[in-house]
Scaffold this active site. Structure first.
Site, PDB file in Angstrom:
ATOM      1  N   LYS B  44       0.761  -1.358   0.014  1.00  0.00           N
ATOM      2  CA  LYS B  44      -0.085  -0.002   0.052  1.00  0.00           C
ATOM      3  C   LYS B  44       0.873   1.179   0.042  1.00  0.00           C
ATOM      4  O   LYS B  44       1.920   1.495   0.589  1.00  0.00           O
ATOM      5  CB  LYS B  44      -1.015  -0.081   1.295  1.00  0.00           C
ATOM      6  CG  LYS B  44      -1.766   1.377   1.566  1.00  0.00           C
ATOM      7  CD  LYS B  44      -2.845   1.439   0.194  1.00  0.00           C
ATOM      8  CE  LYS B  44      -3.306   2.782   0.296  1.00  0.00           C
ATOM      9  NZ  LYS B  44      -3.754   2.826  -0.982  1.00  0.00           N
ATOM     10  N   GLY B  45       0.688   2.195  -0.734  1.00  0.00           N
ATOM     11  CA  GLY B  45       1.052   3.546  -0.807  1.00  0.00           C
ATOM     12  C   GLY B  45       1.362   4.097   0.489  1.00  0.00           C
ATOM     13  O   GLY B  45       0.815   4.256   1.214  1.00  0.00           O
ATOM     14  N   ASN B  68     -11.735   4.474  -7.531  1.00  0.00           N
ATOM     15  CA  ASN B  68     -11.299   4.456  -6.207  1.00  0.00           C
ATOM     16  C   ASN B  68     -11.084   6.044  -5.720  1.00  0.00           C
ATOM     17  O   ASN B  68     -10.434   6.575  -6.789  1.00  0.00           O
ATOM     18  CB  ASN B  68     -10.647   3.454  -5.680  1.00  0.00           C
ATOM     19  CG  ASN B  68      -8.897   3.900  -5.913  1.00  0.00           C
ATOM     20  OD1 ASN B  68      -8.573   4.514  -4.897  1.00  0.00           O
ATOM     21  ND2 ASN B  68      -8.526   3.471  -6.902  1.00  0.00           N
ATOM     22  N   SER B  69     -11.137   6.293  -4.460  1.00  0.00           N
ATOM     23  CA  SER B  69     -10.640   7.557  -4.327  1.00  0.00           C
ATOM     24  C   SER B  69     -10.079   7.495  -2.820  1.00  0.00           C
ATOM     25  O   SER B  69     -10.539   8.161  -1.829  1.00  0.00           O
ATOM     26  CB  SER B  69     -11.216   8.625  -3.974  1.00  0.00           C
ATOM     27  OG  SER B  69     -12.886   8.426  -3.305  1.00  0.00           O
ATOM     28  N   VAL B  70      -9.495   6.151  -2.451  1.00  0.00           N
ATOM     29  CA  VAL B  70      -8.933   5.823  -0.841  1.00  0.00           C
ATOM     30  C   VAL B  70      -8.150   7.212  -0.427  1.00  0.00           C
ATOM     31  O   VAL B  70      -8.237   7.532   0.740  1.00  0.00           O
ATOM     32  CB  VAL B  70      -7.924   4.650  -1.124  1.00  0.00           C
ATOM     33  CG1 VAL B  70      -7.271   4.616   0.259  1.00  0.00           C
ATOM     34  CG2 VAL B  70      -8.729   3.558  -1.428  1.00  0.00           C
ATOM     35  N   GLY B  71      -7.220   7.888  -1.234  1.00  0.00           N
ATOM     36  CA  GLY B  71      -6.555   9.003  -0.762  1.00  0.00           C
ATOM     37  C   GLY B  71      -5.285   8.723   0.158  1.00  0.00           C
ATOM     38  O   GLY B  71      -5.218   9.340   1.073  1.00  0.00           O
ATOM     39  N   ASN B  98       6.098   1.086  -2.112  1.00  0.00           N
ATOM     40  CA  ASN B  98       5.626   2.497  -2.737  1.00  0.00           C
ATOM     41  C   ASN B  98       5.525   3.483  -2.062  1.00  0.00           C
ATOM     42  O   ASN B  98       4.631   3.548  -0.993  1.00  0.00           O
ATOM     43  CB  ASN B  98       3.923   1.833  -3.146  1.00  0.00           C
ATOM     44  CG  ASN B  98       3.323   2.758  -4.081  1.00  0.00           C
ATOM     45  OD1 ASN B  98       2.635   3.713  -3.783  1.00  0.00           O
ATOM     46  ND2 ASN B  98       3.232   2.529  -5.390  1.00  0.00           N
ATOM     47  N   CYS B 128      -0.589   9.481  -8.210  1.00  0.00           N
ATOM     48  CA  CYS B 128      -1.854   9.355  -7.375  1.00  0.00           C
ATOM     49  C   CYS B 128      -2.933  10.470  -7.857  1.00  0.00           C
ATOM     50  O   CYS B 128      -2.687  11.476  -7.430  1.00  0.00           O
ATOM     51  CB  CYS B 128      -1.438   9.141  -6.085  1.00  0.00           C
ATOM     52  SG  CYS B 128      -3.324   8.832  -4.846  1.00  0.00           S
ATOM     53  N   GLY B 241      -2.611  -2.484 -15.141  1.00  0.00           N
ATOM     54  CA  GLY B 241      -3.858  -1.979 -15.467  1.00  0.00           C
ATOM     55  C   GLY B 241      -4.909  -2.808 -16.346  1.00  0.00           C
ATOM     56  O   GLY B 241      -4.878  -3.271 -17.251  1.00  0.00           O
TER      57      GLY B 241
HETATM   58  C1  FMN Z   1      -8.263   0.588  -4.327  1.00  0.00           C
HETATM   59  C2  FMN Z   1      -6.949   1.227  -4.927  1.00  0.00           C
HETATM   60  C3  FMN Z   1      -5.898   1.699  -4.193  1.00  0.00           C
HETATM   61  C4  FMN Z   1      -4.759   2.019  -4.888  1.00  0.00           C
HETATM   62  N1  FMN Z   1      -3.831   2.551  -4.123  1.00  0.00           N
HETATM   63  C5  FMN Z   1      -2.514   2.835  -4.737  1.00  0.00           C
HETATM   64  C6  FMN Z   1      -1.591   3.350  -4.139  1.00  0.00           C
HETATM   65  O1  FMN Z   1      -1.498   3.572  -2.851  1.00  0.00           O
HETATM   66  N2  FMN Z   1      -0.424   3.562  -4.759  1.00  0.00           N
HETATM   67  C7  FMN Z   1      -0.099   3.563  -6.189  1.00  0.00           C
HETATM   68  O2  FMN Z   1       0.839   3.664  -6.523  1.00  0.00           O
HETATM   69  N3  FMN Z   1      -1.151   3.069  -6.926  1.00  0.00           N
HETATM   70  C8  FMN Z   1      -2.273   2.650  -6.148  1.00  0.00           C
HETATM   71  N4  FMN Z   1      -3.342   2.121  -6.872  1.00  0.00           N
HETATM   72  C9  FMN Z   1      -3.393   1.749  -8.450  1.00  0.00           C
HETATM   73  C10 FMN Z   1      -2.873   0.520  -8.822  1.00  0.00           C
HETATM   74  O3  FMN Z   1      -1.637   0.144  -7.938  1.00  0.00           O
HETATM   75  C11 FMN Z   1      -2.732  -0.007 -10.196  1.00  0.00           C
HETATM   76  O4  FMN Z   1      -1.891   0.941 -10.702  1.00  0.00           O
HETATM   77  C12 FMN Z   1      -4.009   0.487 -10.908  1.00  0.00           C
HETATM   78  O5  FMN Z   1      -5.131  -0.164 -10.115  1.00  0.00           O
HETATM   79  C13 FMN Z   1      -4.217  -0.382 -12.219  1.00  0.00           C
HETATM   80  O6  FMN Z   1      -4.141  -1.735 -12.289  1.00  0.00           O
HETATM   81  P1  FMN Z   1      -5.482  -2.780 -11.949  1.00  0.00           P
HETATM   82  O7  FMN Z   1      -6.352  -2.328 -13.100  1.00  0.00           O
HETATM   83  O8  FMN Z   1      -4.988  -4.145 -12.012  1.00  0.00           O
HETATM   84  O9  FMN Z   1      -6.033  -2.311 -10.650  1.00  0.00           O
HETATM   85  C14 FMN Z   1      -4.690   1.903  -6.427  1.00  0.00           C
HETATM   86  C15 FMN Z   1      -5.654   1.063  -6.970  1.00  0.00           C
HETATM   87  C16 FMN Z   1      -6.702   0.804  -6.511  1.00  0.00           C
HETATM   88  C17 FMN Z   1      -7.903   0.225  -7.228  1.00  0.00           C
END
Ligand code: FMN
Ligand code: FAD
Ligand code: FES
Lengths: 255, 302
Positions: B44-45, B68-71, B98, B128, B241
């Site tokens: 997690k970031g 998503n907008s976890v932030g 990360n 982000c 992605g």
């Molecule tokens: C719920 C959620 C939280 C995410 N949090 C982060 C994050 O903290 N740091 C980051 O670099 N990417 C974050 N991402 C992006 C993912 O790492 C990824 O780049 C993106 O979702 C595309 O991959 P996917 O389609 O397989 O999910 C998040 C994605 C989702 C869905």
């Protein structure tokens, strides 16, 4: 691990009120682990077009039979309605209700609408609960007889007065608290109802457990998308409804 | 059959990585299968200090994807190093930290601190879309990317992966800037900025109004960007992605990625990473491929 994903055979499925579907599936694993207040993360479509499961509460679990009741709302539940053979279910998930029949001798249970279903297994397991079920109108009144068969006192209220008590279930609970002993309250239902129950419980110093809803991703605590606001400061100001909940003590959360 | 891949000098047992933010610190999915199954886990970031994240609702489903907008809710770098990292080091999968920050100094401090820990690689998230300051603001301008990468490289004693944002006009400019700045690898794509409205209430579904789009719906964009970036750099690429099946992973590797990350797919299928790995093996058997590295970049464009 107490939870996993299972393909569960549909045993029965029926519409018990307009758009309210009562489903029983076969799953020894989930049914035997299930606790009142926990939920299932249900796959409603294929992975590509519908990437999220839908959270639905456990209504009842006995032997190898698992029962849940859902309302047909959007894309996911519309699709779920069409699945007749096997449903892919992850569960049981989340923190259940705290049941302590030695400590709490006079429990009150209050539910509204689809929020009444998660209270069924709870009601079965409590000693001598008083149950208040609120619905919009007579057409939505469901499970009254079943609640009556597992507890001595079930009262139904409808918002429009078309059935049972004319008004909100919370008014009945208020009356009970004023005239009688209630030492714990369990609640599940729409947010306005939960807010009112929380306020009522806290004003009367009665411990109260509420079951919350929030939109979910993973359902197991990993993605932090299902957060609800709590009174804790800092990182865990937002707690995970799927893991720390869906059941919380009313004093923990901000509604 | 060889499944090992090498990303900037770090050898992964297989090309499957978890996408940051979808997999926590591995504890929850680690109950379904051993984390030894993975090539690496990207956590997690993290931010320098703990962060509480955005108000709910933070997620909704869209056609074939999610917003998503976890932030960046997270316990901060120190808590990660103290409580989470020791758990992760029990497994054979590599650990990627990360990092997100509001300022260049934040990133530098984190890179310095994490370099002294047991993590295997650093991933700099400058993409982000869900935080106001920093984040994507760093990732959408080539000069800024060059500058921040150069600065952070001074403090990074572990391989530095730069995670690129798809919310740009020309992804190759961003990739080249990161390479010039000294990036050891690239990961792409982060989420695409999106929005959804509830037509009954006329309100945005996410409390944050906008959110990041991920899942199967974004895969063609990711494949295109990976393909373009592969044409302009030799840096290792972690592609992500919308990877949901083994076939998706193969497609992304053909486009040019050396490893792939799985995010949203975990939500529907908690065994997604394991199933995707199996899918890759099946493809290799079917097409008589002995080394998974032989797939990377092998798209035929006449
Ligand atoms: C719920 C959620 C939280 C995410 N949090 C982060 C994050 O903290 N740091 C980051 O670099 N990417 C974050 N991402 C992006 C993912 O790492 C990824 O780049 C993106 O979702 C595309 O991959 P996917 O389609 O397989 O999910 C998040 C994605 C989702 C869905
Ligand atoms: C812990 C928990 C227990 C629940 N128990 C029940 C139950 O027993 N019976 C029942 O009928 N419903 C229950 N719900 C609500 C149920 O999850 C939603 O009605 C359902 O997800 C709607 O999906 P949809 O595809 O039909 O709607 P859409 O609006 O198309 O869904 C779009 C997205 O929003 C999410 N979403 C929409 N409404 C809600 C909501 N109220 N809560 C959480 N996510 C939502 C969906 O899961 C989906 O990801 C529960 C929710 C939670 C969180
Ligand atoms: S739904 Fe992922 S943490 Fe609750």
């Amino acid at each position: 691990m107490s939870h996993d994903v299972y393909k569960c055979k549909v045993i029965s499925k029926k519409e018990i009120a307009p758009n309210i579907i009562d489903v029983t599936v076969e799953s020894k694993e989930i049914a035997s682990a299930a606790m009142a207040g926990q939920f299932l993360h249900v796959k409603c479509g294929d992975d590509i077009s519908m990437p999220l499961r839908r959270p639905i509460s456990i209504c009842d679990a006995e032997d190898d039979k698992l029962r849940f009741i859902f309302e047909v709302k959007g894309r996911g539940t519309k699709n779920l309605l069409l699945i007749d053979d096997e449903i892919d279910i992850m569960g049981p998930l989340g923190t259940p209700f705290t049941i302590d029949n030695d400590k709490y001798k006079n429990p009150a249970v209050i539910g509204g609408g689809i929020g009444t279903y998660p209270l069924f297994k709870l009601t079965k397991e409590l000693d001598n609960p008083t149950v208040y079920l609120g619905f919009r109108s007579e057409a939505q009144v469901t499970l009254e007889d079943e609640f009556n068969s597992v507890c001595d006192m079930t009262v139904v209220a409808t918002d429009d007065g078309s059935y049972g008590y004319n008004g909100y279930a919370i008014d009945l609970l208020k009356g009970k608290i004023e005239n009688d002993v209630v030492d714990i309250i369990y609640a599940c239902g729409p947010k306005p109802m939960l807010k009112a129950v929380k306020a009522l419980a806290e004003a009367n110093n009665i411990p109260c457990q509420i079951s919350l809803e929030e939109r979910m991703g993973c359902g197991i605590g990993a993605c932090l998308t299902c957060s609800c606001e709590t009174k804790t400061e800092g990182t865990w100001k937002y707690k995970r409804v799927c893991k720390n909940g869906p059941v919380f003590w009313s004093t923990e959360v901000v509604l | 059959m060889n499944m090992k891949v090498n990303i900037a000098g770090v050898e992964l047992n297989n090309p499957i990585i978890t996408a940051s933010g979808t997999y926590g610190f591995g504890r929850e999915y680690g109950e379904f299968y051993s984390l030894n199954e993975l090539g690496a886990i990207c956590v997690k970031g993290l931010t320098l200090l703990p962060r509480e994240g955005n108000p709910p609702p933070r997620i909704t489903e869209t056609y074939g994807g999610i917003l998503n907008s976890v932030g960046l809710q997270n316990p901060g770098v120190e808590a990660f190093i103290e409580y989470e990292l020791p758990e992760l080091k029990k497994y054979t999968c590599k650990v990627i930290a990360n990092m997100s920050g509001n300022t260049i100094e934040d990133y530098c401090k984190m890179a310095e601190r994490l370099s002294d820990s047991d993590v295997d690689m650093l991933e700099m998230n400058i993409s982000c879309p869900n935080v106001k300051a920093g984040g994507v603001a760093f990732g959408t301008n080539a000069d800024t990317i060059l500058n921040i990468t150069k600065e952070v490289k001074k403090y990074a004693k572990k391989p530095l992966i730069v995670k690129l944002s798809p919310n740009v006009t020309d992804i190759t400019e961003m990739a080249k800037a990161a390479e010039q700045g000294g990036a050891d690898a690239l990961s792409l794509i982060n989420t695409l900025l999106g929005m959804a409205i509830d037509i009954k209430t006329r309100r945005p579904i996410l409390a944050n109004v906008t959110g990041g789009l991920s899942g199967p719906a974004v895969k063609p964009v990711a494949v295109r960007m990976i393909y373009q970036v592969r044409q302009c750099t030799n840096l290792p690429i972690i592609g992500m992605g919308g990877v949901t099946t083994g076939d998706d992973a193969i497609e992304m590797m053909l486009a040019g990625s050396n490893a792939i990350a799985v995010g949203t797919a975990n939500f529907m299928n908690p065994y997604a990473c394991v199933d995707i790995k199996k899918g890759i093996v099946d493809y290799m058997e079917k097409y008589n491929i002995d080394d998974v590295n032989d797939i990377s970049g092998k798209v035929i464009v006449k």
